[in-house]
Motif scaffolding. Structure first.
Motif, mmCIF file in Angstrom:
data_model
loop_
_atom_site.group_PDB
_atom_site.id
_atom_site.type_symbol
_atom_site.label_atom_id
_atom_site.label_comp_id
_atom_site.label_asym_id
_atom_site.label_seq_id
_atom_site.Cartn_x
_atom_site.Cartn_y
_atom_site.Cartn_z
ATOM 1 N N ASN A 81 0.772 -1.013 0.013
ATOM 2 C CA ASN A 81 -0.101 0.054 0.131
ATOM 3 C C ASN A 81 0.952 1.307 0.075
ATOM 4 O O ASN A 81 0.845 2.076 1.176
ATOM 5 N N VAL A 82 1.550 1.374 -1.090
ATOM 6 C CA VAL A 82 2.573 2.586 -1.236
ATOM 7 C C VAL A 82 1.984 3.398 -2.243
ATOM 8 O O VAL A 82 1.544 3.237 -3.442
ATOM 9 N N ASN A 83 1.716 4.703 -1.890
ATOM 10 C CA ASN A 83 1.354 5.995 -2.765
ATOM 11 C C ASN A 83 2.261 6.415 -3.812
ATOM 12 O O ASN A 83 2.059 6.897 -4.665
ATOM 13 N N ALA A 84 3.663 6.344 -3.387
ATOM 14 C CA ALA A 84 4.776 7.020 -4.247
ATOM 15 C C ALA A 84 4.842 6.141 -5.509
ATOM 16 O O ALA A 84 4.622 4.576 -5.332
ATOM 17 N N SER A 85 5.369 6.622 -6.471
ATOM 18 C CA SER A 85 5.691 5.942 -7.638
ATOM 19 C C SER A 85 7.008 5.095 -7.769
ATOM 20 O O SER A 85 7.843 5.579 -6.912
ATOM 21 N N GLN A 86 7.213 4.383 -8.488
ATOM 22 C CA GLN A 86 8.396 3.422 -8.464
ATOM 23 C C GLN A 86 9.511 4.475 -8.749
ATOM 24 O O GLN A 86 10.648 4.257 -8.370
ATOM 25 N N ASP A 87 9.117 5.500 -9.860
ATOM 26 C CA ASP A 87 10.179 6.341 -10.306
ATOM 27 C C ASP A 87 10.627 7.327 -9.150
ATOM 28 O O ASP A 87 11.765 7.552 -8.928
ATOM 29 N N GLU A 88 9.651 7.627 -8.233
ATOM 30 C CA GLU A 88 9.869 8.536 -6.981
ATOM 31 C C GLU A 88 10.905 7.859 -6.199
ATOM 32 O O GLU A 88 11.736 8.164 -5.531
ATOM 33 N N LEU A 89 10.278 6.463 -5.955
ATOM 34 C CA LEU A 89 11.132 5.744 -5.093
ATOM 35 C C LEU A 89 12.760 5.497 -5.509
ATOM 36 O O LEU A 89 13.351 5.482 -4.442
#
Length: 200
Positions: A21-29
């Motif tokens: 349940n992660v709101n950040a995008s993969q690119d942001e991470l």
């Protein structure tokens, strides 16, 4: 005294109940992890830490490899149940960071600075530890949980084959991360007098 950093260090805990349940995008991470690793200090600025950031099927593959490798170590199915549950918890996470040290760089600095040659491996491990802590704390700052696992070296060959890892990268740790589905338990500390000395 400012305590924001210390507060973040306290927030960074070993979280084992991880989810997707992660709101950040993969690119942001990816940007967060890469920028954090790039900005940690290393001895002689030798920058020995390397990382592979895995999501989705690649993340699952990491923990499938770990599980199958451990199956060879614990052949009794009944005894293996606990191991399966533990690995399933890591697989339930959103992603996994594979941390490596570049041993070619370690050797290069041994040659360049022979007076300190015996120290460069230790210093690479110090840099690795700083990077692990910094990434872990950056994730915690963004309300994401993580833990640091060490199934190396028994998975090294399989991970290298699965992710086309350069031969000079030595696997040092695995960090599953994701949403915090349950908090960490209470943390105990040893007595300060056994840990610190102050000289004035």
């Amino acid at each position: 005294m400012q305590t924001e950093f210390t507060d973040l260090a306290k927030k960074r805990r070993s979280i084992y109940a991880l989810g997707k349940n992660v709101n950040a995008s993969q690119d942001e991470l990816v940007a967060l992890i890469e920028n954090t690793v790039k900005n940690v200090p290393t001895a002689f600025n030798n920058q020995t830490t390397r990382a592979i950031i895995t999501f989705s099927d690649s993340h699952d593959k990491v923990w499938d490899i770990v599980l199958e490798r451990l199956r060879k170590e614990v052949p009794d199915e009944k005894a293996f149940e606990g191991t399966k549950a533990k690995i399933a918890g890591f697989k339930a996470a959103y992603g996994t960071i594979l941390f490596f040290s570049d041993m070619d760089v370690v050797e290069q600095f041994k040659q360049q600075a022979p007076l300190y040659a015996d120290n460069f491996y230790d210093w690479s491990e110090q840099g690795q530890g700083i990077a692990d802590f910094a990434v872990w704390t950056s994730l915690a700052e963004n309300d994401l949980g993580a833990s640091l696992q060490h199934y190396n070296p028994i998975i090294d060959e399989q991970i290298s084959a699965a992710f086309d890892v350069p031969a000079n990268w030595r696997l040092r740790a695995q960090m599953p991360f994701g949403s915090i589905e349950a908090p960490a338990g209470d943390k105990e500390f040893m007595a300060d007098e056994d840990r610190f000395k102050v000289a004035k």
